[in-house]
Design an enzyme around this catalytic site. Structure first.
Site, PDB file in Angstrom:
ATOM      1  CG  HIS A 199       2.315   5.676  -0.969  1.00 40.47           C
ATOM      2  ND1 HIS A 199       1.856   4.375  -0.367  1.00 40.47           N
ATOM      3  CD2 HIS A 199       2.102   6.345   0.019  1.00 40.47           C
ATOM      4  CE1 HIS A 199       1.394   4.614   0.870  1.00 40.47           C
ATOM      5  NE2 HIS A 199       1.605   5.906   1.291  1.00 40.47           N
ATOM      6  NE  ARG A 306      -1.778   0.643  -0.205  1.00 44.53           N
ATOM      7  CZ  ARG A 306      -2.732   0.855  -0.984  1.00 44.53           C
ATOM      8  NH1 ARG A 306      -3.825   1.480  -0.519  1.00 44.53           N
ATOM      9  NH2 ARG A 306      -2.803   0.269  -2.264  1.00 44.53           N
ATOM     10  NE  ARG A 342       0.392  -3.967   1.969  1.00 44.98           N
ATOM     11  CZ  ARG A 342       0.323  -3.273   1.047  1.00 44.98           C
ATOM     12  NH1 ARG A 342      -0.309  -3.816  -0.062  1.00 44.98           N
ATOM     13  NH2 ARG A 342       0.816  -1.892   0.907  1.00 44.98           N
ATOM     14  CD  GLU A 440       1.310  -7.214  -3.862  1.00 46.58           C
ATOM     15  OE1 GLU A 440       0.886  -6.119  -4.322  1.00 46.58           O
ATOM     16  OE2 GLU A 440       1.891  -7.327  -2.628  1.00 46.58           O
ATOM     17  CG  ASN A 463      -2.595  -0.674  -7.071  1.00 44.84           C
ATOM     18  OD1 ASN A 463      -3.452  -0.659  -7.871  1.00 44.84           O
ATOM     19  ND2 ASN A 463      -2.807  -0.069  -5.931  1.00 44.84           N
ATOM     20  CG  ASP A 464       2.812  -3.870  -6.520  1.00 49.88           C
ATOM     21  OD1 ASP A 464       3.802  -3.233  -6.996  1.00 49.88           O
ATOM     22  OD2 ASP A 464       2.543  -3.951  -5.397  1.00 49.88           O
ATOM     23  NE  ARG A 474       2.411   0.891  -7.746  1.00 46.59           N
ATOM     24  CZ  ARG A 474       1.912   0.317  -6.583  1.00 46.59           C
ATOM     25  NH1 ARG A 474       1.949  -0.906  -6.268  1.00 46.59           N
ATOM     26  NH2 ARG A 474       1.187   1.028  -5.650  1.00 46.59           N
ATOM     27  CB  CYS A 511      -7.085  -4.727  -1.938  1.00 56.73           C
ATOM     28  SG  CYS A 511      -5.626  -5.480  -1.891  1.00 56.73           S
TER      29      CYS A 511
HETATM   30  C1  PEP Z   1      -1.373  -3.499  -4.929  1.00 50.35           C
HETATM   31  O1  PEP Z   1      -0.447  -3.560  -5.563  1.00 50.35           O
HETATM   32  O2  PEP Z   1      -2.439  -3.634  -5.847  1.00 50.35           O
HETATM   33  C2  PEP Z   1      -1.706  -3.001  -3.595  1.00 50.35           C
HETATM   34  C3  PEP Z   1      -2.723  -2.869  -3.132  1.00 50.35           C
HETATM   35  O3  PEP Z   1      -0.673  -2.874  -2.907  1.00 50.35           O
HETATM   36  P1  PEP Z   1       0.137  -1.343  -2.810  1.00 50.35           P
HETATM   37  O4  PEP Z   1      -0.512  -0.300  -3.873  1.00 50.35           O
HETATM   38  O5  PEP Z   1       0.395  -0.957  -1.538  1.00 50.35           O
HETATM   39  O6  PEP Z   1       1.629  -1.963  -3.510  1.00 50.35           O
HETATM   40 MG    MG Z   2       1.447  -4.080  -3.979  1.00 49.01          MG
END
Ligand code: PEP
Ligand code: MG
Length: 586
Positions: A199, A306, A342, A440, A463-464, A474, A511
Site C-alpha cells: 500500500h 480505494r 470500491r 482478484e 496486485n492480489d 505481495r 486496476c
Molecule cells: C488489486 O489487488 O490489484 C487492487 C487494485 O486492489 P488493492 O491493491 O487495493 O488490493
Molecule cells: Mg486487491
C-alpha cells in the site's frame, strides 16, 4: 552537508518500487523491532530504575495528552476518546504494581520488567472471548511501545509532522502510517520489508515519491541524520554519496524531466492507438485530495476509489456523514465522468486501528467483502453513503475480493435492502446504479462467465490476483522475486478473464499496478481490455505509449507471448515492444 564529504560512500540494494531520485537527510522510524535490553541490576540501583520509570511515564503521559488534544481539535472529541483509554492503560495501578514487584524480585532493568508484564497482559487479553476486552490488546501494545521508546531513550518520529524534508527509513510503512504521513515533507522512503504492490508503494507512486523496498536491513545500516540518495529507478540507496555520484544523478534527473515533458505534451489527447483503437484511461484514488491531479491528467474518470483511505485517515469507522461528504466531493469533482467506488477493503495489511483483528494469514482471512458481509452495519453505512452520493453524478459500486456467486449475491441483497430503506425515507440516489466486482481471487477468474452474467462491469485486481495465483505474499520481500506479472499462468488468467467479460459484453478493466506499466498496458490492450485504471501520475507515459502503438501489433504480441513458457522470455518480448514504441524515450 559538507561535513559528510569525507565519509565513506556505502551502497545498499533493494527493490525499485517507485521511480525517481530523492536526496536528503534520513529519518529512521522504528516500529516493530524494539530491542528491549536485559541486564542485571544491583539492589542499590532499584530506586534509580523506579525513578527512570516514573520519568518515562510522565513523558509518555504528556505525549498522549498532546496527541489527544490535537485529534480532538481536528477530528472531534469522539475520535480523541481512544487516547483517554491509552491514558488509563498507562496509569493502570495493577499493571504498575506488577512491574515494580517484578523489578524488586528479578533485579533486572526496568524496561525488561515492564515489557515482560505488558506482554503478559497482552497475551491475557488476546485470549479473551469478549470482543471488547480483546480490543484492549491494541491499546496496551500502543502504550507499551510508546513507554518503552521513552525508557530506552529512542527518538520517536511523528510521521504526521516531520520537522524537515526527510527520507523515511522504516522496517515497513503500514497503510495506517501511510495515511498519516506528512506528504509535504516526505522526499522518499526506504523499507526493510515490503513488495512492489504494498500500500505504501502505491501511495508513493501516486505522490511521485521515490521508494526502495525489500532492503532487509536499511534500518540497521542507516542512522537518522545520514545524508543519503535514494534511486527509485534502480532500487539503490547511497549513504554519503560522493560529489561525482550527485553530479551523475543531477544529469539523470534533467533527462527524466525532459522525457516527462514529452509524455505530458500528449496528456489532453485521446488514448487512441495509431490504428484507431481506443482504451479508457481512468485513475486510481484514495480520496478527494487527489482529484486535482486526476483532472490535470485528463483521466476519463475514477476507475478505483480505494475507500479504505478514508477509514485509515479517520483511524476507525467513519460515520455515514463523513463518508458521504467525501464521496460526494469526489463525484462532484468528476462532473459527468464515472466514479467507481470500491466498498471497504479492510483486512490483509489494512488494519483500521484494531491490532486484535490481526490474523496469521491475513490476506486469506477476514478481508474486504468477507469482512463487510460479517459486519453488516458497517457495510450498510457505507452503501448508504455511496448511494446518496450517486444522486450527484455518475457513480458505480464495486465489491472487492469476490470469490464466488454466493458472495456477489449476498452483497447485492444488502445493497437492495439499503436502496429500499433510502426509498422509504425519500432520499435521492441513482436507482439503476451499476454494480461490478473485482476479479482478484483465482476462483473468481475460473467462473468469470457466471460473474460476468450478473455484473455490469468487472475489474481485475492484479496486485492480489498475482499473489493468490502464484501463492506469493505481495508484501514479503523474501519471495518478492517470485511475484511475477509475466508468469505464463498470470497472462493466461488475465486473458481468460478479459475473454470471458467480452463474451458476455461485460466490460473488463484492470486496476492493479500492472495497468500503470507500459509493458503490460500494451499487452492488456492487445488482450481486449476495455479500460485501464492507474495511479494518475503514471497516466502520461501510458497514454503516450498507447498513442505510439498499433492495436494489431499488440494483438500479435499477445499471440506471441502466449506461446512462451518462461517469464524471462516473455519480459524480453514485452520490453522489445516497449522500446520500439518509445524509441529514445524508452
Ligand atoms: C488489486 O489487488 O490489484 C487492487 C487494485 O486492489 P488493492 O491493491 O487495493 O488490493
Ligand atoms: Mg486487491
Amino acid at each position: 552537508m559538507s561535513e559528510d564529504r569525507n565519509k565513506k560512500e556505502i551502497i545498499l540494494e533493494g527493490i525499485a518500487a517507485s521511480p525517481g531520485v530523492a536526496h536528503g537527510r534520513a529519518v529512521v522510524h522504528l516500529q516493530k523491532q524494539l530491542d528491549v535490553p536485559c541486564y542485571a541490576i544491583s539492589e542499590s540501583r532499584v530506586e534509580v530504575e523506579l525513578e527512570r520509570f516514573e520519568q518515562a511515564i510522565l513523558e509518555t503521559r504528556a505525549e498522549i495528552t498532546q496527541i489527544r488534544d490535537q485529534i480532538a481539535k481536528t477530528l472531534g472529541e469522539g475520535e480523541a476518546r481512544i487516547f483517554d483509554a491509552h491514558l488509563l492503560v498507562l496509569e493502570d495501578n495493577a499493571l504498575l504494581d506488577e512491574v515494580t514487584a517484578e523489578l524488586r524480585s528479578s533485579k533486572k532493568n526496568i524496561e525488561f520488567c515492564y515489557n515482560k508484564v505488558a506482554n503478559r497482559y497482552i497475551a491475557f487479553f488476546r485470549s479473551m472471548e469478549d470482543e471488547y476486552l480483546r480490543e484492549r490488546v491494541s491499546d496496551i501494545s500502543d502504550v507499551s511501545r510508546r513507554l518503552l521508546h521513552n525508557l530506552i531513550g529512542m527518538q520517536k518520529v511523528n510521521l504526521g509532522q516531520l520537522a524537515a524534508e526527510s527520507i523515511i527509513i522504516s522496517e515497513d510503512i503500514s497503510p495506517s502510517d501511510a495515511a498519516d504521513l506528512d506528504r509535504n515533507k516526505l522526499l522518499g522512503f526506504v523499507t526493510d520489508g515490503g513488495g512492489k504492490t504494498s500500500h505504501s508503494v502505491i501511495m508513493a507512486r501516486s505522490l511521485r515519491i521515490p521508494a526502495v523496498v525489500g532492503t532487509h536491513d536499511a534500518t540497521r545500516r542507516i542512522t537518522s541524520g545520514d545524508h543519503i540518495l535514494v534511486d527509485g529507478y534502480e532500487g539503490i540507496i547511497v549513504i554519503n554519496p560522493t560529489e561525482s555520484r550527485l553530479f551523475k544523478y543531477g544529469k539523470l534527473a534533467s533527462e527524466r524531466k525532459k522525457r516527462d515533458a514529452t509524455f505530458n505534451s500528449f496528456i489532453a489527447e485521446p488514448a487512441r492507438t495509431l490504428d484507431g483503437a481506443s482504451i479508457g484511461l481512468m485513475a486510481n484514488i484514495e480520496g478527494f485530495q487527489e482529484m486535482d491531479q486526476v483532472q490535470a491528467m485528463h483521466a476519463e474518470g475514477v476507475g478505483l476509489f480505494r475507500t479504505e483511505g478514508i477509514f485509515l485517515r479517520h483511524h476507525g469507522y467513519p460515520p455515514e456523514s463523513v463518508q458521504y461528504d467525501e464521496y460526494k466531493a469526489v463525484v462532484k469533482a468528476a462532473g459527468k465522468k464515472p466514479v467507481i467506488v470500491r466498498t471497504l477493503d479492510v483486512g490483509g495489511d489494512k488494519l483500521i486501528g484494531d491490532e486484535s483483528v490481526k490474523e496469521d494469514n491475513s490476506f486469506m482471512g477476514f478481508r474486504a467483502i468477507r469482512f463487510c458481509l460479517g459486519n453488516i452495519e458497517i457495510f450498510k453505512t457505507q452503501l448508504r453513503a455511496i448511494l446518496r452520493a450517486s444522486a450527484h453524478g455518475n457513480v458505480k459500486i464495486m465489491y472487492p475480493m469476490i470469490s464466488g456467486l454466493t458472495e456477489l449475491r449476498a452483497a447485492n441483497a444488502v445493497l437492495a435492502e439499503v436502496k429500499e430503506e433510502l426509498t422509504e425515507k425519500g432520499q435521492a440516489f441513482d436507482a439503476s446504479i451499476e454494480v461490478g466486482a473485482m476479479v482478484e481471487v483465482p476462483s473468481a477468474a475460473m467462473i468469470i462467465d457466471l460473474l460476468a452474467a450478473e455484473t455490469d462491469f468487472l475489474s481485475i485486481g492484479s496486485n492480489d490476483l498475482i499473489q493468490y495465483l502464484i501463492a506469493v505474499d505481495r508484501l514479503n520481500d523474501e519471495v518478492a522475486h517470485l511475484y511475477d506479472p509475466a508468469h505464463p499462468a498470470v497472462l493466461r488468467t488475465l486473458k481468460a478473464i478479459i475473454d470471458g467479460g467480452n463474451a458476455a459484453i461485460t466490460p473488463v478493466s484492470i486496476c492493479g499496478e500492472i495497468a500503470g506499466d507500459p509493458i503490460y498496458a500494451g499487452l492488456l490492450l492487445g488482450m481486449g481490455a476495455h479500460s485501464l485504471s492507474l495511479t494518475s501520475s503514471l497516466l502520461p507515459e501510458v497514454k503516450y505509449f498507447i498513442r505510439h502503438i498499433n492495436k494489431s501489433d499488440a494483438e500479435a504480441l499477445v499471440h506471441d507471448v502466449m506461446q512462451l513458457g518462461e517469464s524471462a522470455e516473455i519480459v524480453q518480448r514485452l520490453e522489445a515492444f516497449r522500446q520500439k514504441a518509445l524509441g529514445k524515450l524508452a
